[in-house]
Each structure stands twice: as C-alpha cells, then as structure tokens.
Design a protein around this motif. Structure first.
Motif, mmCIF file in Angstrom:
data_model
loop_
_atom_site.group_PDB
_atom_site.id
_atom_site.type_symbol
_atom_site.label_atom_id
_atom_site.label_comp_id
_atom_site.label_asym_id
_atom_site.label_seq_id
_atom_site.Cartn_x
_atom_site.Cartn_y
_atom_site.Cartn_z
ATOM 1 N N ASN A 135 90.404 67.312 -6.580
ATOM 2 C CA ASN A 135 90.387 67.307 -8.045
ATOM 3 C C ASN A 135 89.080 67.892 -8.582
ATOM 4 O O ASN A 135 89.093 68.672 -9.529
ATOM 5 N N LEU A 136 87.963 67.517 -7.985
ATOM 6 C CA LEU A 136 86.675 68.050 -8.421
ATOM 7 C C LEU A 136 86.643 69.566 -8.286
ATOM 8 O O LEU A 136 86.239 70.278 -9.212
ATOM 9 N N LYS A 137 87.114 70.070 -7.154
ATOM 10 C CA LYS A 137 87.148 71.526 -6.948
ATOM 11 C C LYS A 137 88.018 72.197 -8.006
ATOM 12 O O LYS A 137 87.668 73.259 -8.532
ATOM 13 N N GLU A 138 89.154 71.573 -8.328
ATOM 14 C CA GLU A 138 90.055 72.144 -9.329
ATOM 15 C C GLU A 138 89.366 72.222 -10.690
ATOM 16 O O GLU A 138 89.405 73.254 -11.351
ATOM 17 N N SER B 128 84.789 77.358 -14.302
ATOM 18 C CA SER B 128 83.951 78.421 -13.724
ATOM 19 C C SER B 128 82.592 77.885 -13.274
ATOM 20 O O SER B 128 81.549 78.471 -13.566
ATOM 21 N N GLU B 129 82.628 76.784 -12.555
ATOM 22 C CA GLU B 129 81.388 76.172 -12.061
ATOM 23 C C GLU B 129 81.336 76.231 -10.541
ATOM 24 O O GLU B 129 82.359 76.163 -9.880
ATOM 25 N N ASN B 130 80.139 76.319 -10.028
ATOM 26 C CA ASN B 130 79.919 76.146 -8.602
ATOM 27 C C ASN B 130 79.042 74.909 -8.431
ATOM 28 O O ASN B 130 78.637 74.277 -9.409
ATOM 29 N N ALA B 131 78.734 74.564 -7.202
ATOM 30 C CA ALA B 131 77.962 73.348 -6.933
ATOM 31 C C ALA B 131 76.579 73.392 -7.578
ATOM 32 O O ALA B 131 76.101 72.395 -8.118
ATOM 33 N N THR B 132 75.952 74.545 -7.554
ATOM 34 C CA THR B 132 74.618 74.678 -8.150
ATOM 35 C C THR B 132 74.665 74.448 -9.650
ATOM 36 O O THR B 132 73.861 73.688 -10.203
ATOM 37 N N SER C 151 75.455 70.713 -10.370
ATOM 38 C CA SER C 151 74.320 69.831 -10.067
ATOM 39 C C SER C 151 73.191 70.008 -11.083
ATOM 40 O O SER C 151 72.594 69.025 -11.530
ATOM 41 N N ASN C 152 72.930 71.233 -11.482
ATOM 42 C CA ASN C 152 71.873 71.478 -12.475
ATOM 43 C C ASN C 152 72.241 70.927 -13.847
ATOM 44 O O ASN C 152 71.409 70.317 -14.522
ATOM 45 N N SER C 153 73.479 71.144 -14.267
ATOM 46 C CA SER C 153 73.857 70.726 -15.622
ATOM 47 C C SER C 153 73.943 69.213 -15.764
ATOM 48 O O SER C 153 73.722 68.686 -16.858
ATOM 49 N N LEU C 154 74.231 68.492 -14.682
ATOM 50 C CA LEU C 154 74.345 67.033 -14.766
ATOM 51 C C LEU C 154 73.186 66.298 -14.100
ATOM 52 O O LEU C 154 73.194 65.075 -14.022
ATOM 53 N N ASN C 155 72.215 67.059 -13.624
ATOM 54 C CA ASN C 155 71.031 66.484 -12.994
ATOM 55 C C ASN C 155 71.355 65.636 -11.757
ATOM 56 O O ASN C 155 70.795 64.565 -11.548
ATOM 57 N N PHE C 156 72.305 66.139 -10.952
ATOM 58 C CA PHE C 156 72.607 65.556 -9.651
ATOM 59 C C PHE C 156 71.987 66.466 -8.603
ATOM 60 O O PHE C 156 71.839 67.667 -8.834
ATOM 61 N N SER C 157 71.648 65.917 -7.449
ATOM 62 C CA SER C 157 71.115 66.786 -6.403
ATOM 63 C C SER C 157 72.248 67.668 -5.869
ATOM 64 O O SER C 157 73.420 67.273 -5.852
ATOM 65 N N TYR C 158 71.869 68.855 -5.433
ATOM 66 C CA TYR C 158 72.850 69.786 -4.881
ATOM 67 C C TYR C 158 73.555 69.162 -3.678
ATOM 68 O O TYR C 158 74.766 69.285 -3.527
ATOM 69 N N SER C 159 72.801 68.483 -2.815
ATOM 70 C CA SER C 159 73.406 67.908 -1.605
ATOM 71 C C SER C 159 74.426 66.823 -1.948
ATOM 72 O O SER C 159 75.452 66.701 -1.279
ATOM 73 N N ILE D 16 82.143 67.580 -3.002
ATOM 74 C CA ILE D 16 83.063 68.716 -2.887
ATOM 75 C C ILE D 16 83.703 68.755 -1.499
ATOM 76 O O ILE D 16 84.890 69.045 -1.358
ATOM 77 N N ASN D 17 82.927 68.461 -0.478
ATOM 78 C CA ASN D 17 83.414 68.516 0.897
ATOM 79 C C ASN D 17 84.117 67.237 1.347
ATOM 80 O O ASN D 17 84.561 67.145 2.488
#
Length: 123
Positions: free
Chosen positions: A12-15, A21-25, A28-36, A42-43
């Motif tokens: 669902n998150l990937k969808e 039009s978002e990627n993990a970076t 993570s930047n827009s919501l202030n979560f770490s990329y990892s 996502i994984n």
C-alpha cells in the motif's frame, strides 16, 4: 508481528508513493523520517509505530486503515478508482485551465457510465 500485515502495508505504501510521484528520499525528507526507516517500511522489514502511521495517513489524506487493509488484486488494464481519484485530485490541485478541467470531468463521467467494475465496458 504478522508478515502478512507488513507485506500489505509495504504494498500500500508503494502504491501511494507511486500515485504521489514520491520515492523514499522525498518521503523521508518531507515527513522528517530517516531514509533507512522509510526503506524498511517499503521493503516490508518493519512496520511504523502508531504515530508514524498517523503521519503517513495524514500525508496521503487517508485513514490509517487505508494503509493497512488488503486491496483487491487488479490487472494493469482494469479500472482502479482510488488511483484515478488520487491522480485527478493531484491534477486539480495544480493550475489547470477550464478546458482541461472539462476534459477531466468528461473522462470521469464517461468512465463511471461505461464501467462495470471488472474492466469491461458496457456494450
């Protein structure tokens, strides 16, 4: 925690990321979560805590249930109202002309009148 719920959430998150039009970076930047952390979600390696799940739901203008529930499997050619709605909402929130809006509304009207819900047009 059930592996099924992780898989469902990840899918669902990937969808929703794809629809927006978002990627993990970017997420993570827009919501202030770490990329990892976002990458783990996502994984399907980890689930977000309840506060993070709520932040994600608000970000996508969804309920937390929308992020956690199993969706019906659809073919790529099949009508998918949630995707279409999100795409149209994104278009409408950007600057579009009256003619473009008329075309979008005509398409919506056509699809709702000519769709049986299983991907086949009414004859």
């Amino acid at each position: 925690m059930s592996e099924d719920i992780k898989r469902i959430f990840s899918s669902n998150l990937k969808e929703y990321m794809k629809i927006n039009s978002e990627n993990a970076t970017k997420l993570s930047n827009s919501l202030n979560f770490s990329y990892s952390t976002v990458s783990d979600w996502i994984n399907g390696n980890k689930m977000p805590r309840s506060k993070s799940l709520q932040i994600l739901a608000e970000h996508y203008k969804l309920s937390t249930t929308d992020l956690l529930k199993q969706k019906n499997v659809r073919s790529n050619n099949e009508y998918h109202p949630s995707n279409n709605t999100k795409i149209i909402e994104k278009l409408i929130t950007t600057q579009i002309t009256g003619d473009q809006l008329d075309s979008i509304l005509s398409f919506i009207d056509f699809t709702t009148r000519n769709n049986t819900g299983n991907g086949d047009s009414k004859k």
